[in-house]
Design a protein around this motif. Structure first.
Motif, PDB file in Angstrom:
ATOM      1  N   TYR A 249      14.795  30.996  -7.469  1.00  0.00           N
ATOM      2  CA  TYR A 249      16.128  30.608  -7.025  1.00  0.00           C
ATOM      3  C   TYR A 249      16.545  29.323  -7.730  1.00  0.00           C
ATOM      4  CZ  TYR A 249      14.741  33.708  -3.225  1.00  0.00           C
ATOM      5  OH  TYR A 249      14.291  34.777  -2.497  1.00  0.00           O
ATOM      6  N   SER A 250      17.813  29.272  -8.132  1.00  0.00           N
ATOM      7  CA  SER A 250      18.369  28.041  -8.698  1.00  0.00           C
ATOM      8  C   SER A 250      19.824  27.921  -8.256  1.00  0.00           C
ATOM      9  CB  SER A 250      18.255  28.035 -10.223  1.00  0.00           C
ATOM     10  OG  SER A 250      18.869  29.175 -10.783  1.00  0.00           O
TER      11      SER A 250
ATOM     12  N   ILE B  28      23.854  30.665  -5.472  1.00  0.00           N
ATOM     13  CA  ILE B  28      22.439  30.598  -5.838  1.00  0.00           C
ATOM     14  C   ILE B  28      22.088  31.759  -6.759  1.00  0.00           C
ATOM     15  CG2 ILE B  28      20.075  30.626  -4.937  1.00  0.00           C
ATOM     16  CD1 ILE B  28      21.430  29.551  -2.292  1.00  0.00           C
ATOM     17  N   ARG B  29      21.538  31.429  -7.912  1.00  0.00           N
ATOM     18  CA  ARG B  29      21.052  32.455  -8.836  1.00  0.00           C
ATOM     19  C   ARG B  29      19.726  32.963  -8.290  1.00  0.00           C
ATOM     20  NH1 ARG B  29      17.398  32.347 -13.301  1.00  0.00           N
ATOM     21  NH2 ARG B  29      17.805  34.044 -14.738  1.00  0.00           N
TER      22      ARG B  29
ATOM     23  N   TYR C  56      25.443  34.040  -1.854  1.00  0.00           N
ATOM     24  CA  TYR C  56      26.571  33.268  -1.369  1.00  0.00           C
ATOM     25  C   TYR C  56      26.281  32.807   0.053  1.00  0.00           C
ATOM     26  CZ  TYR C  56      28.718  36.147  -5.032  1.00  0.00           C
ATOM     27  OH  TYR C  56      29.000  36.780  -6.213  1.00  0.00           O
ATOM     28  N   SER C  57      26.412  31.525   0.303  1.00  0.00           N
ATOM     29  CA  SER C  57      26.164  31.004   1.645  1.00  0.00           C
ATOM     30  C   SER C  57      27.227  31.524   2.612  1.00  0.00           C
ATOM     31  CB  SER C  57      26.173  29.476   1.633  1.00  0.00           C
ATOM     32  OG  SER C  57      25.863  28.996   2.923  1.00  0.00           O
TER      33      SER C  57
ATOM     34  N   VAL D 255      23.604  38.462  -0.593  1.00  0.00           N
ATOM     35  CA  VAL D 255      23.089  38.569  -1.955  1.00  0.00           C
ATOM     36  C   VAL D 255      23.596  39.851  -2.590  1.00  0.00           C
ATOM     37  CG1 VAL D 255      21.007  38.666  -3.377  1.00  0.00           C
ATOM     38  CG2 VAL D 255      21.005  37.325  -1.274  1.00  0.00           C
ATOM     39  N   SER D 256      23.997  39.737  -3.857  1.00  0.00           N
ATOM     40  CA  SER D 256      24.430  40.903  -4.615  1.00  0.00           C
ATOM     41  C   SER D 256      23.663  40.959  -5.930  1.00  0.00           C
ATOM     42  CB  SER D 256      25.930  40.834  -4.918  1.00  0.00           C
ATOM     43  OG  SER D 256      26.300  41.907  -5.762  1.00  0.00           O
ATOM     44  N   PHE D 257      23.207  42.156  -6.267  1.00  0.00           N
ATOM     45  CA  PHE D 257      22.549  42.379  -7.548  1.00  0.00           C
ATOM     46  C   PHE D 257      23.400  43.268  -8.456  1.00  0.00           C
ATOM     47  CE2 PHE D 257      19.077  41.012  -4.880  1.00  0.00           C
ATOM     48  CZ  PHE D 257      18.395  40.144  -5.730  1.00  0.00           C
TER      49      PHE D 257
END
Length: 182
Positions: free
Chosen positions: A67-68, A75-76, A96-97, A107-109
């Motif tokens: 995570y970054s 967040i990546r 995304y918070s 989270v999306s991939f």
């Protein structure tokens, strides 16, 4: 005799009902922690265990998440694992918070151009994290997904059991957890 059977049936039904109420009372709906320091949470995590899921079906070992924090405070996410032929595969996404404490994320991939599509983001809730950000329990509002993560590839048994207890408290079926080697 008929009255005896009715009474016996009623007593059995009452016992079964009270057992199911007791079982439900022991678990609670998953709750995210109040606050996650994203800067401390960023970095590499080793997956210790997870509930079976379609996206990890090919993974046989070395599952990690990196995570970054992006410039826009998203967040990546870079998930990686080794598959049966020895190759390392990865999937990149963005989180995304969803709350002030940064403990509930979506989270999306999907590829960047498709991330706007509704209902394509998964829940990623930090359910428990130790003060040093060395171990984390991640799930969501349902009991569909669960991960135990550690900064080290191995986790001592006492700590692992403690995080299993938290997961059980939230109603997760920990008997289905998959532990893969690092």
């Amino acid at each position: 005799m008929k009255t005896l059977f009715k009474s016996l049936f009623a007593a059995i039904a009452l016992v079964i009902n009270s057992l199911s109420v007791t079982t439900r009372a022991e678990t609670v709906t998953p709750q995210a922690v109040n606050q996650v320091d994203i800067q401390k949470y960023a970095g590499k995590w080793y997956e210790i265990a997870h509930l079976p899921m379609y996206f990890q079906r090919k993974c046989v070992s070395n599952i990690t998440a990196q995570y970054s924090v992006n410039a826009d405070q998203t967040i990546r996410v870079l998930n990686s694992c080794r598959i049966a032929n020895g190759e390392m595969i990865s999937s990149e996404g963005v989180a995304y918070s969803q709350n002030q404490g940064n403990s509930k994320l979506k989270v999306s991939f999907l590829p960047t151009g498709l991330r706007w599509i509704p209902l394509t983001k998964g829940d990623y809730w930090v359910l428990r994290v130790d003060p040093e950000y060395k171990v984390a329990l991640v799930g969501g509002p349902s009991n569909k997904y669960l991960w135990i993560l550690s900064r080290e590839p191995q986790l001592d048994e006492a700590t692992y059991q403690s995080y299993l207890d938290t997961a059980k408290h939230y109603g997760y079926d920990v008997t289905k957890l998959i532990k893969l080697p690092h």
